[in-house]
Design an enzyme around this catalytic site. Structure first.
Site: not given
Ligand SMILES: [Zn+2]
Length: 388
Positions: A80, A142
């Site tokens: 992401d 994340e």
């Molecule tokens: Zn990163």
């Protein structure tokens, strides 16, 4: 299918939007990126498992494994990106653009390009059997909830002996970072006419006491915990925002606080929460209010791998750089909790991450490929001797 060139892989990865964000209007699926990676890794002999992240529809982790047996190496990254301000970019964030000896694009350094570089490093391996597994791990979310890494940690999978998280560290091994807690405190009192304090219970008076309690807890933490490896050598506690009350002549009925606490390695999130609870508890009786102290998200643990660990020593030798601590948090503690010796080490600078005109400098590319090949050689190909 022939594996695409490095440039094609980077172009496709940057071109596949995968923003993750706690704001639903920004949040996107990461499946496009996962499927691209699987389509390139399968022909290279990897078994690809796409693992949906429980409770996060449209989000998945990819575990791609080649070889089997004990030991082995995980090369890990997140699929992401953060949200972006297109109007502040000189070029389209989703079009890989070459300019000034750099590749520009959203996720160029943080960190989709890492996957392209890892696959490029793997392409050069011959078909000989690995004598320990090589795992490419691509996670979801994340940048928002860390739900992907958290789900893996909960499921106890995957496991190898070593893990390298390819976040941008300018190819310097990182073996320590602080953790992150973000917590809320809600104080409910009782509103009433300000002329007579007995007509209510002031949430603001109680908050004043709570703020004092938190500030003295901060001082105590900073007196008891220091680590000179960090630029800010003590744990921090930041009072982020307070909202409460509505009128000068009304007793404040409710007051809310949000704060963050960044623990050093060795400090445990659950223990810290318990300590704060214990210190705040007397305020409820003292002021006749109701106190609710809750995490805003589960938190990211602090992270440390010993300087003497084989992976740290190897990475220091291969890069010629002493390992260090960084100020940002990563998925490393979750991989470490799976039993893997873990470091953070990847191309590009964190200074370019989360910025308009994010880029990866050309001079990071070949050294990254060489480094990844050497790590694979040591942990998956060469008969590996345990360090003493
Ligand atoms: Zn990163």
């Amino acid at each position: 299918m022939q594996t695409p060139t490095l440039l094609e892989m980077m172009t496709r990865l940057i071109g596949e939007p995968s923003v993750s964000c706690t704001l639903p209007e920004w949040d996107q699926s990461n499946l496009g990126v996962i499927e691209l990676l699987a389509s390139w890794l399968e022909p290279l002999g990897f078994q690809c498992e796409i693992l949906p992240v429980p409770d996060y529809p449209g989000k998945a982790n990819l575990v791609a494994t080649r070889g089997s047996g004990d030991g082995g190496l995980v090369l890990a990254g997140h699929t992401d990106t953060v949200p972006f301000n297109a109007e502040l970019w000189q070029s389209d964030p989703f079009t890989l653009t070459e300019r000034d000896q750099r590749f520009y694009g959203l996720g160029s350094c943080d960190m989709k390009a890492f996957f392209a570089l890892a696959i490029e490093a793997i392409k050069a391996l011959d078909n000989s059997e690995l004598n320990a597994p090589l795992i490419i791990l691509a996670t979801a979310d994340e940048e928002s909830s860390m739900s992907g890494a958290r789900a893996l940690a909960n499921s106890g999978y995957p496991r190898a002996r070593y893990a390298v998280v390819g976040e941008p560290t300018s190819l310097t091994p990182v073996r320590m970072h602080k953790g992150i807690m973000m917590e809320s405190l809600r104080i409910k009192g009782r509103a009433g006419h300000s002329s007579n304090p007995a007509l209510g219970a002031s949430a603001l008076d109680a908050m004043h006491s709570a703020l004092g309690t938190l500030l003295s807890f901060r001082q105590e933490l900073q007196e008891n915990h220091q680590n000179s490896a960090f630029d800010v050598s003590v744990p921090t506690l930041n009072l982020g925002c307070v909202h409460g009350g509505d009128n000068p002549n009304r007793i404040c009925g409710q007051c809310d606080l949000e704060y963050d606490l960044r623990p050093l390695p060795g400090m445990n999130i659950a223990n810290l929460r318990e300590e704060v609870d214990k210190r705040l508890a007397p305020i409820a009786d003292q002021f006749g209010v109701e106190l609710t102290h809750e995490p805003l998200f589960p938190g990211v643990p602090s992270f440390e791998t010993a300087k003497t660990a084989d992976l740290v020593a190897t990475a220091e030798r291969l890069t010629g750089q002493a390992s260090k601590a960084v100020a940002f948090a990563t998925e490393a503690p979750f991989l470490q909790s799976l039993g893997m010796e873990t470091i953070v080490l990847g191309p590009g600078s964190i200074n370019q991450a989360h910025q308009p005109d994010e880029y990866l400098a050309f001079d990071q590319i070949q050294p990254s490929i060489d480094l990844l090949q050497q790590l694979i050689q040591r942990y998956c190909l060469a008969p590996h001797k345990e360090s003493s």
